[in-house]
Motif scaffolding. Sequence first.
Motif, PDB file in Angstrom:
ATOM      1  N   ASN A   1      28.734  24.066 -27.943  1.00 38.76           N
ATOM      2  CA  ASN A   1      28.865  22.713 -28.370  1.00 38.76           C
ATOM      3  C   ASN A   1      29.741  22.720 -29.925  1.00 38.76           C
ATOM      4  O   ASN A   1      30.175  21.334 -29.940  1.00 38.76           O
ATOM      5  CB  ASN A   1      27.282  22.470 -29.020  1.00 38.76           C
ATOM      6  CG  ASN A   1      26.520  22.020 -27.762  1.00 38.76           C
ATOM      7  OD1 ASN A   1      26.974  21.438 -26.749  1.00 38.76           O
ATOM      8  ND2 ASN A   1      25.173  22.403 -27.847  1.00 38.76           N
TER       9      ASN A   1
ATOM     10  N   ASN B   1      30.607  11.640 -29.865  1.00 40.48           N
ATOM     11  CA  ASN B   1      29.446  12.265 -30.792  1.00 40.48           C
ATOM     12  C   ASN B   1      29.306  11.437 -32.070  1.00 40.48           C
ATOM     13  O   ASN B   1      28.221  11.605 -32.794  1.00 40.48           O
ATOM     14  CB  ASN B   1      29.907  13.588 -31.331  1.00 40.48           C
ATOM     15  CG  ASN B   1      29.795  14.875 -30.234  1.00 40.48           C
ATOM     16  OD1 ASN B   1      29.028  14.393 -29.303  1.00 40.48           O
ATOM     17  ND2 ASN B   1      30.525  15.981 -30.336  1.00 40.48           N
TER      18      ASN B   1
ATOM     19  N   LYS C   1      25.215   8.601 -31.234  1.00 42.61           N
ATOM     20  CA  LYS C   1      24.659   9.311 -30.173  1.00 42.61           C
ATOM     21  C   LYS C   1      23.714   8.161 -29.393  1.00 42.61           C
ATOM     22  O   LYS C   1      23.596   7.304 -29.841  1.00 42.61           O
ATOM     23  CB  LYS C   1      23.711  10.206 -30.813  1.00 42.61           C
ATOM     24  CG  LYS C   1      24.265  11.773 -31.171  1.00 42.61           C
ATOM     25  CD  LYS C   1      24.523  11.475 -32.427  1.00 42.61           C
ATOM     26  CE  LYS C   1      25.281  12.800 -32.981  1.00 42.61           C
ATOM     27  NZ  LYS C   1      25.744  12.549 -34.497  1.00 42.61           N
ATOM     28  N   GLU C   2      23.449   8.833 -28.257  1.00 43.93           N
ATOM     29  CA  GLU C   2      22.502   7.857 -27.263  1.00 43.93           C
ATOM     30  C   GLU C   2      21.239   7.295 -28.154  1.00 43.93           C
ATOM     31  O   GLU C   2      20.567   8.172 -28.711  1.00 43.93           O
ATOM     32  CB  GLU C   2      22.149   8.299 -25.836  1.00 43.93           C
ATOM     33  CG  GLU C   2      21.303   9.551 -26.065  1.00 43.93           C
ATOM     34  CD  GLU C   2      19.725   9.181 -26.082  1.00 43.93           C
ATOM     35  OE1 GLU C   2      19.434   8.017 -25.769  1.00 43.93           O
ATOM     36  OE2 GLU C   2      18.964   9.954 -26.648  1.00 43.93           O
TER      37      GLU C   2
ATOM     38  N   SER D   1      16.318   7.287 -26.550  1.00 41.90           N
ATOM     39  CA  SER D   1      15.356   8.124 -26.848  1.00 41.90           C
ATOM     40  C   SER D   1      14.580   7.899 -28.255  1.00 41.90           C
ATOM     41  O   SER D   1      13.373   8.489 -28.305  1.00 41.90           O
ATOM     42  CB  SER D   1      15.909   9.612 -26.774  1.00 41.90           C
ATOM     43  OG  SER D   1      16.646   9.856 -27.717  1.00 41.90           O
ATOM     44  N   ARG D   2      15.127   6.997 -28.822  1.00 45.99           N
ATOM     45  CA  ARG D   2      14.661   6.724 -30.358  1.00 45.99           C
ATOM     46  C   ARG D   2      13.694   5.615 -30.129  1.00 45.99           C
ATOM     47  O   ARG D   2      12.784   5.416 -30.956  1.00 45.99           O
ATOM     48  CB  ARG D   2      15.677   6.066 -31.054  1.00 45.99           C
ATOM     49  CG  ARG D   2      16.553   6.963 -32.027  1.00 45.99           C
ATOM     50  CD  ARG D   2      17.368   6.358 -32.767  1.00 45.99           C
ATOM     51  NE  ARG D   2      16.562   5.712 -34.032  1.00 45.99           N
ATOM     52  CZ  ARG D   2      17.242   5.103 -34.933  1.00 45.99           C
ATOM     53  NH1 ARG D   2      18.749   4.860 -34.856  1.00 45.99           N
ATOM     54  NH2 ARG D   2      16.728   4.483 -35.995  1.00 45.99           N
TER      55      ARG D   2
ATOM     56  N   GLN E   1       9.304   7.343 -26.925  1.00 47.12           N
ATOM     57  CA  GLN E   1       8.725   8.396 -27.752  1.00 47.12           C
ATOM     58  C   GLN E   1       7.297   8.489 -27.098  1.00 47.12           C
ATOM     59  O   GLN E   1       6.711   9.667 -27.179  1.00 47.12           O
ATOM     60  CB  GLN E   1       8.672   8.057 -29.106  1.00 47.12           C
ATOM     61  CG  GLN E   1      10.103   7.986 -29.693  1.00 47.12           C
ATOM     62  CD  GLN E   1      10.670   9.261 -30.088  1.00 47.12           C
ATOM     63  OE1 GLN E   1       9.887  10.253 -30.117  1.00 47.12           O
ATOM     64  NE2 GLN E   1      11.827   9.428 -30.595  1.00 47.12           N
TER      65      GLN E   1
ATOM     66  N   ILE F   1      10.340  14.586 -28.481  1.00 46.30           N
ATOM     67  CA  ILE F   1      12.065  14.420 -28.670  1.00 46.30           C
ATOM     68  C   ILE F   1      12.175  14.363 -29.989  1.00 46.30           C
ATOM     69  O   ILE F   1      11.996  13.627 -31.100  1.00 46.30           O
ATOM     70  CB  ILE F   1      12.199  12.877 -28.268  1.00 46.30           C
ATOM     71  CG1 ILE F   1      11.624  12.787 -26.740  1.00 46.30           C
ATOM     72  CG2 ILE F   1      13.922  12.643 -28.189  1.00 46.30           C
ATOM     73  CD1 ILE F   1      11.965  11.399 -26.065  1.00 46.30           C
ATOM     74  N   THR F   2      12.908  15.516 -30.386  1.00 47.35           N
ATOM     75  CA  THR F   2      13.587  15.767 -31.744  1.00 47.35           C
ATOM     76  C   THR F   2      15.160  15.858 -31.573  1.00 47.35           C
ATOM     77  O   THR F   2      15.714  16.612 -31.056  1.00 47.35           O
ATOM     78  CB  THR F   2      13.005  17.066 -32.189  1.00 47.35           C
ATOM     79  OG1 THR F   2      13.545  18.061 -31.188  1.00 47.35           O
ATOM     80  CG2 THR F   2      11.411  16.999 -32.491  1.00 47.35           C
ATOM     81  N   LYS F   3      15.602  14.842 -31.980  1.00 50.75           N
ATOM     82  CA  LYS F   3      17.344  14.577 -31.871  1.00 50.75           C
ATOM     83  C   LYS F   3      17.699  14.026 -33.288  1.00 50.75           C
ATOM     84  O   LYS F   3      17.087  13.113 -33.781  1.00 50.75           O
ATOM     85  CB  LYS F   3      17.543  13.735 -30.726  1.00 50.75           C
ATOM     86  CG  LYS F   3      19.089  13.783 -30.542  1.00 50.75           C
ATOM     87  CD  LYS F   3      19.131  13.015 -29.012  1.00 50.75           C
ATOM     88  CE  LYS F   3      20.632  12.889 -28.839  1.00 50.75           C
ATOM     89  NZ  LYS F   3      20.849  12.198 -27.347  1.00 50.75           N
ATOM     90  N   ASP F   4      18.915  14.395 -33.523  1.00 53.68           N
ATOM     91  CA  ASP F   4      19.479  13.865 -34.860  1.00 53.68           C
ATOM     92  C   ASP F   4      20.528  12.746 -34.480  1.00 53.68           C
ATOM     93  O   ASP F   4      21.241  12.925 -33.524  1.00 53.68           O
ATOM     94  CB  ASP F   4      20.560  15.050 -35.556  1.00 53.68           C
ATOM     95  CG  ASP F   4      21.181  14.818 -36.655  1.00 53.68           C
ATOM     96  OD1 ASP F   4      20.783  13.374 -37.345  1.00 53.68           O
ATOM     97  OD2 ASP F   4      21.906  15.478 -37.323  1.00 53.68           O
ATOM     98  N   TYR F   5      20.107  11.460 -34.715  1.00 53.75           N
ATOM     99  CA  TYR F   5      20.899  10.375 -34.421  1.00 53.75           C
ATOM    100  C   TYR F   5      21.808  10.083 -35.546  1.00 53.75           C
ATOM    101  O   TYR F   5      22.473   8.958 -35.351  1.00 53.75           O
ATOM    102  CB  TYR F   5      19.931   9.275 -34.256  1.00 53.75           C
ATOM    103  CG  TYR F   5      18.839   9.580 -33.225  1.00 53.75           C
ATOM    104  CD1 TYR F   5      19.420   9.329 -31.662  1.00 53.75           C
ATOM    105  CD2 TYR F   5      17.496   9.881 -33.290  1.00 53.75           C
ATOM    106  CE1 TYR F   5      18.416   9.544 -30.812  1.00 53.75           C
ATOM    107  CE2 TYR F   5      16.673  10.016 -32.185  1.00 53.75           C
ATOM    108  CZ  TYR F   5      17.082  10.165 -31.082  1.00 53.75           C
ATOM    109  OH  TYR F   5      16.384  10.273 -29.871  1.00 53.75           O
TER     110      TYR F   5
END
Length: 276
Positions: free
Chosen positions: A206, A219, A222-223, A226-227, A232, A242-246
């Motif tokens: 990555n 990048n 981000k999509e 999922s927020r 959720q 769902i843990t993602k850095d947006y």
Amino acid sequence: MKRLLQIEFIKLWNNRASRVLTIAYFILLTFIALFATIKFDIGDVHFQLADQGIFNFPYIWHFNTYIAAFFKLFLAIVIVSMMSNEYSNKTIKQNLIDGLSKKEFILSKFLTVVVFSIISTIFIFVVSLILGMIYSDYTELSIIFSDLEYFLAFFVKLLGFFSFCLFLGIFVKRSAFALGFLILWQVFEGIFYGLAHWQLDSNIANGISRFLPLEAMSNLIKEPFSRLGAVQSVASQVGESITKDYSVHWYEILIVLVWTFIFIYLSFALLKKRDL
């Protein structure tokens, strides 16, 4: 600079295909508002997308910039055609004979790219603001004007992508082949990404992949799906989180800006070296 822009926009407006594609691009951007009217009827379940919070502030800034970025191909065609027409119509040679330097020629193209990117960013901001004021559950100023960094990311994303298209238009000279090369490069990055993940640790893969031009542009935003609260909620019901850095990161913007500089520099170097 004003004179250079005037020359470019006269050329674009007098080209019917470019004029139609540009108008179609901005019309399609307004179609984001159609998401508000989409309804789903699944048995006894009835819901409207606008009711799921996609137009809530500040989420709307993320959602709309992500969706709007998919339409950038319309202006990419315009930019690639802009260069191919210079070669096919011999206007590039005529411009240089009339006193325009090669540096000014590239600058005029780059300024066109910048203007397209700025207008697109302002346009999607206005559309998003109107939709948010109509449908958002939150209208406090502190909430409305938070997360505006997505527009900076959107602008930089368009700037980098259009600069890449400009370089391809100069490099290949033919719009169809330039667009084909763009698709081929996307495939190459996909293969490289897959091989990197196969041969290397995922974190290392990555880290390397984020420096590829199209991946770096992707990048930036981000999509956003999922927020959504509904997504959720479904995830939590099945025992997933769902843990993602947006967030928009400064180093991701810097990578794309460096690529933008490289594309414009290569465009100038190629034009300077090429015998017209």
